[in-house]
Write an enzyme that holds these catalytic residues in place. Structure first.
Site, PDB file in Angstrom:
ATOM      1  N   ASP A 185       5.847  12.432  14.969  1.00 15.19           N
ATOM      2  CA  ASP A 185       5.586  11.066  14.499  1.00 15.19           C
ATOM      3  C   ASP A 185       6.296  10.846  13.165  1.00 15.19           C
ATOM      4  O   ASP A 185       5.778  11.217  12.108  1.00 15.19           O
ATOM      5  CB  ASP A 185       4.075  10.863  14.359  1.00 15.19           C
ATOM      6  CG  ASP A 185       3.713   9.487  13.814  1.00 15.19           C
ATOM      7  OD1 ASP A 185       4.631   8.720  13.449  1.00 15.19           O
ATOM      8  OD2 ASP A 185       2.506   9.186  13.742  1.00 15.19           O
ATOM      9  N   LYS A 198       7.968   1.289  11.050  1.00 15.62           N
ATOM     10  CA  LYS A 198       7.986   1.056   9.601  1.00 15.62           C
ATOM     11  C   LYS A 198       9.404   0.802   9.034  1.00 15.62           C
ATOM     12  O   LYS A 198       9.870  -0.313   9.092  1.00 15.62           O
ATOM     13  CB  LYS A 198       7.275   2.192   8.878  1.00 15.62           C
ATOM     14  CG  LYS A 198       5.784   2.196   9.202  1.00 15.62           C
ATOM     15  CD  LYS A 198       4.922   2.875   8.160  1.00 15.62           C
ATOM     16  CE  LYS A 198       3.467   2.533   8.356  1.00 15.62           C
ATOM     17  NZ  LYS A 198       2.627   3.626   8.802  1.00 15.62           N
ATOM     18  N   TYR A 200      -3.049  10.696  11.004  1.00 12.14           N
ATOM     19  CA  TYR A 200      -3.114   9.253  11.259  1.00 12.14           C
ATOM     20  C   TYR A 200      -1.905   8.865  12.111  1.00 12.14           C
ATOM     21  O   TYR A 200      -0.761   9.077  11.715  1.00 12.14           O
ATOM     22  CB  TYR A 200      -3.118   8.426   9.966  1.00 12.14           C
ATOM     23  CG  TYR A 200      -3.149   6.956  10.286  1.00 12.14           C
ATOM     24  CD1 TYR A 200      -4.338   6.346  10.701  1.00 12.14           C
ATOM     25  CD2 TYR A 200      -1.989   6.186  10.257  1.00 12.14           C
ATOM     26  CE1 TYR A 200      -4.365   5.004  11.062  1.00 12.14           C
ATOM     27  CE2 TYR A 200      -2.014   4.842  10.613  1.00 12.14           C
ATOM     28  CZ  TYR A 200      -3.205   4.266  11.008  1.00 12.14           C
ATOM     29  OH  TYR A 200      -3.234   2.938  11.368  1.00 12.14           O
ATOM     30  N   TYR A 254      -7.874  -3.892   7.340  1.00 11.02           N
ATOM     31  CA  TYR A 254      -8.507  -2.890   6.478  1.00 11.02           C
ATOM     32  C   TYR A 254      -9.221  -3.537   5.299  1.00 11.02           C
ATOM     33  O   TYR A 254      -9.149  -3.030   4.180  1.00 11.02           O
ATOM     34  CB  TYR A 254      -7.466  -1.875   5.980  1.00 11.02           C
ATOM     35  CG  TYR A 254      -7.181  -0.811   7.018  1.00 11.02           C
ATOM     36  CD1 TYR A 254      -7.951   0.343   7.063  1.00 11.02           C
ATOM     37  CD2 TYR A 254      -6.185  -0.986   7.962  1.00 11.02           C
ATOM     38  CE1 TYR A 254      -7.730   1.310   8.024  1.00 11.02           C
ATOM     39  CE2 TYR A 254      -5.957  -0.032   8.935  1.00 11.02           C
ATOM     40  CZ  TYR A 254      -6.732   1.115   8.960  1.00 11.02           C
ATOM     41  OH  TYR A 254      -6.507   2.062   9.911  1.00 11.02           O
TER      42      TYR A 254
HETATM   43  C1  LIG Z   1       1.587   3.560   9.970  1.00 10.50           C
HETATM   44  C2  LIG Z   1       1.657   4.716  10.859  1.00 10.50           C
HETATM   45  C3  LIG Z   1       1.501   4.580  12.254  1.00 10.50           C
HETATM   46  C4  LIG Z   1       1.131   3.268  12.897  1.00 10.50           C
HETATM   47  O1  LIG Z   1       2.111   2.309  12.725  1.00 10.50           O
HETATM   48  P1  LIG Z   1       1.709   0.762  12.820  1.00 10.50           P
HETATM   49  O2  LIG Z   1       3.017   0.049  12.855  1.00 10.50           O
HETATM   50  O3  LIG Z   1       0.922   0.458  11.591  1.00 10.50           O
HETATM   51  O4  LIG Z   1       0.921   0.566  14.056  1.00 10.50           O
HETATM   52  C5  LIG Z   1       1.657   5.702  13.031  1.00 10.50           C
HETATM   53  N1  LIG Z   1       1.946   6.899  12.496  1.00 10.50           N
HETATM   54  C6  LIG Z   1       2.100   7.064  11.164  1.00 10.50           C
HETATM   55  C7  LIG Z   1       2.450   8.414  10.635  1.00 10.50           C
HETATM   56  C8  LIG Z   1       1.941   5.995  10.300  1.00 10.50           C
HETATM   57  O5  LIG Z   1       2.047   6.178   8.984  1.00 10.50           O
END
Ligand SMILES: *Cc1c(COP(=O)(O)O)cnc(C)c1O
Length: 422
Positions: A235, A264, A143, A16
Site C-alpha cells: 500500500d 493521494k 490504516y 473525521y
Molecule cells: C489515506 C490512505 C488510504 C485511503 O485512501 P483514501 O483516498 O483516503 O480512501 C489507504 N492507505 C493508506 C496508507 C493511506 O494513507
C-alpha cells in the site's frame, strides 16, 4: 446574511469530525504553492499537503493547463469497452517506474478503492486457482482506508468499533524489528498454507502516527511470505511519489510485491484517482476463456481522463531535476531539525523517513490519537499561519515539495516555540 462558515455548518457533514464540536472550520477561498488563503486573505502554510495529497503546490498552473486542455477534448468516457490516451500513457509511464514485475494497471477513484481492488485480486487469485486460502495478514495499527474491505485490514479502534463484528477476520502481526522478526516468521509459518495475502504500508504507517520501521526487515518478511506463496499487497497510497525521499517506497526494497496500490499524490493531489497494479502472476489467474474468472469490479469514473491527465502532468513535474532537488533539500533540512529535537526535554521521540518528519510530545498519558494535545496544538499552529494536524500528541510534517526553505524554517521555529510555550 450568513457567512460561508455558517452556511457550511447548516448543510455539510465533515470527515473525521464530531460536528457538535466543530466550531473551528475554516473557509478557504484559494490556494497557491504551499499556501492556502482564507476569506480574510489570511495565509496558511499547508504543512500536511492537505491530508498528504498535494505534491507540487496548490492550483499548479501546469497541471491546471493540462487538465483544462483535456476537459475541452474528452472529459469522460466509459472505461469498459473503451480506452483513451491519458489512461494508456499513464499506465505506460507508471509501470516503467515500478518494480519490474508490475505489469498491469487497474484504475479506480481513491486510496480505499485501490485497496479493495488489490484485496479482490488476491482473494480471487486463489479462488480462480481453486486454492482454499482464506486468511489475511496485516500489521497492527495499519490504516488502509475507510470502505469495508479496507477497514477490515486496518487496525481496530474507536473508528471501526461500530462495525467490528461485520469486518472480515484478519491476523494482525507486529511491524518487524531485529528483535521480533524470527517470532513473526514463526507465527506466519504456522498458518502459511491458509494465508491468501499480506497487506502492508511499507516503511511508514501514516495514520497510526507516522510509525516507521526498517526496509531490511520488511524485505526479510516479504521474502519469507513469497516462499510460503503468500501474495503481497504493498500500500503506497501515502508513501508513493517521493514522500520517502525516493519515488516509491519500493525503491528502498529489494523484494517486490505482487500488487501495489496508489492514490493521494498520484495526481499531485489535484483530482481523485486510484491505481492498483499487479504482476503477470496475478493477471494470468484471471486471463481465461472462462467468464467466471473475470474481475467483476469497476467504478463509474474508472480511469477518468481528467484525473489521468492530472497524474501525467504531476508525474512529469515530479521527475524534473528541480523537484528532485527540492525533495533532497527537504530531507536535509528535516535531518538538521531532527538533531535539534532529539535532546529536547519535551520530545519523547523523533522519527524521519525522507520528507516525512514526526515528533511525539512527552505527555502524562500514553501516546494516543485522542490525546488532548491535539486540541491545544492544532489551533496554536493555525494562529501562527501553519496548517498542521497533530495525531494526538504526535506532530508531523508532510510538506508539499514546493515549500520554501524560509517557510520550512518558520515551521521548525514555531514548533520549538510551541514546545516552549505550551
Ligand atoms: C489515506 C490512505 C488510504 C485511503 O485512501 P483514501 O483516498 O483516503 O480512501 C489507504 N492507505 C493508506 C496508507 C493511506 O494513507
Amino acid at each position: 446574511m450568513y457567512t460561508l462558515k455558517e452556511r457550511d455548518y447548516l448543510v455539510n457533514w465533515h470527515p473525521y469530525t464530531q460536528m457538535k464540536k466543530a466550531d473551528d472550520i475554516v473557509p478557504i477561498v484559494r490556494g497557491e504553492g504551499a499556501y492556502i488563503f482564507d476569506e480574510n486573505n489570511k495565509k496558511y502554510i499547508d504543512a500536511v499537503s492537505s491530508w498528504w495529497v498535494t505534491l507540487h503546490g496548490h492550483a499548479h498552473p501546469y497541471i491546471a493547463k493540462k487538465v483544462y486542455e483535456q476537459l475541452n477534448t474528452l472529459e469522460q468516457v466509459i472505461f469498459a469497452g473503451f480506452t483513451h490516451r491519458p489512461a494508456v500513457e499513464l499506465s505506460e509511464r507508471l509501470l516503467a517506474l515500478l518494480p519490474f514485475n508490475q505489469q498491469k494497471v487497474f484504475y479506480s477513484d481513491n486510496g480505499s478503492t485501490a485497496i479493495e481492488v488489490g484485496l479482490k485480486m488476491c482473494m480471487q487469485f486463489h479462488y480462480n486457482n481453486q486454492e482454499n486460502r482464506q486468511k489475511i495478514l496485516a500489521f497492527k495499527n495499519a490504516y488502509h482506508g475507510d470502505t469495508f474491505g479496507a477497514m477490515s485490514v486496518s487496525g481496530r479502534g474507536i473508528w471501526t468499533q461500530p462495525f467490528n463484528e461485520r469486518l472480515f477476520e484478519v491476523i494482525f502481526i507486529e511491524t518487524p524489528t531485529e528483535e521480533n522478526i524470527e517470532s513473526i516468521k514463526k507465527q506466519i509459518a504456522e498458518l502459511a498454507d491458509e494465508v491468501a495475502c499480506f497487506i502492508y504500508e511499507p516503511l511508514v504507517q501514516g495514520a497510526a502516527g507516522m510509525l516507521m520501521y526498517e526496509a531490511a526487515y520488511l524485505d526479510e518478511l516479504m521474502n519469507f511470505c513469497r516462499k510460503k506463496r503468500i501474495l503481497l499487497i504493498q500500500d503506497e497510497v501515502f508513501v508513493g511519489f517521493g514522500r520517502t525521499g525516493k519515488i516509491f517506497a519500493a525503491n528502498h526494497l529489494s523484494e517486490v510485491p505482487d500488487v501495489m496500490c496508489f492514490s493521494k499524490g498520484l495526481t499531485g493531489g489535484t483530482m481523485p484517482l486510484g491505481v492498483t497494479t499487479c504482476s503477470d502472476l496475478i493477471y494470468n489467474a484471471f486471463y481465461s476463456k472462462d467468464y467466471t474468472k473475470t474481475l467483476y469490479h469497476g467504478h463509474s469514473f474508472t480511469a477518468s481522463p481528467l484525473a489521468c491527465t492530472a497524474a501525467l502532468a504531476s508525474l512529469e513535474l515530479l521527475l524534473e531535476e528541480a523537484t528532485q532537488e527540492k525533495i533532497v533539500n527537504i530531507v536535509t533540512q528535516h535531518e538538521v531539525f531532527r538533531e535539534q529535537l532529539k535532546t529536547h526535554p519535551k520530545v519523547k521521540v523523533v522519527r524521519q523517513c525522507g520528507t516525512i518528519l514526526a515528533l511525539e510530545w512527552k505527555t502524562e498519558e500514553e501516546t494516543s490519537y485522542f490525546s488532548d494535545m491535539h486540541k491545544k496544538l492544532y489551533p496554536y499552529f493555525l494562529d501562527h499561519g501553519i496548517l498542521l494536524r497533530p495525531l494526538g500528541n504526535i506532530i508531523y510534517l508532510v510538506p508539499p515539495y514546493c515549500i520554501s526553505t524560509v517557510d520550512l524554517n518558520y515551521i521548525y521555529k514555531t514548533i520549538l516555540k510551541a514546545l516552549d510555550e505550551l
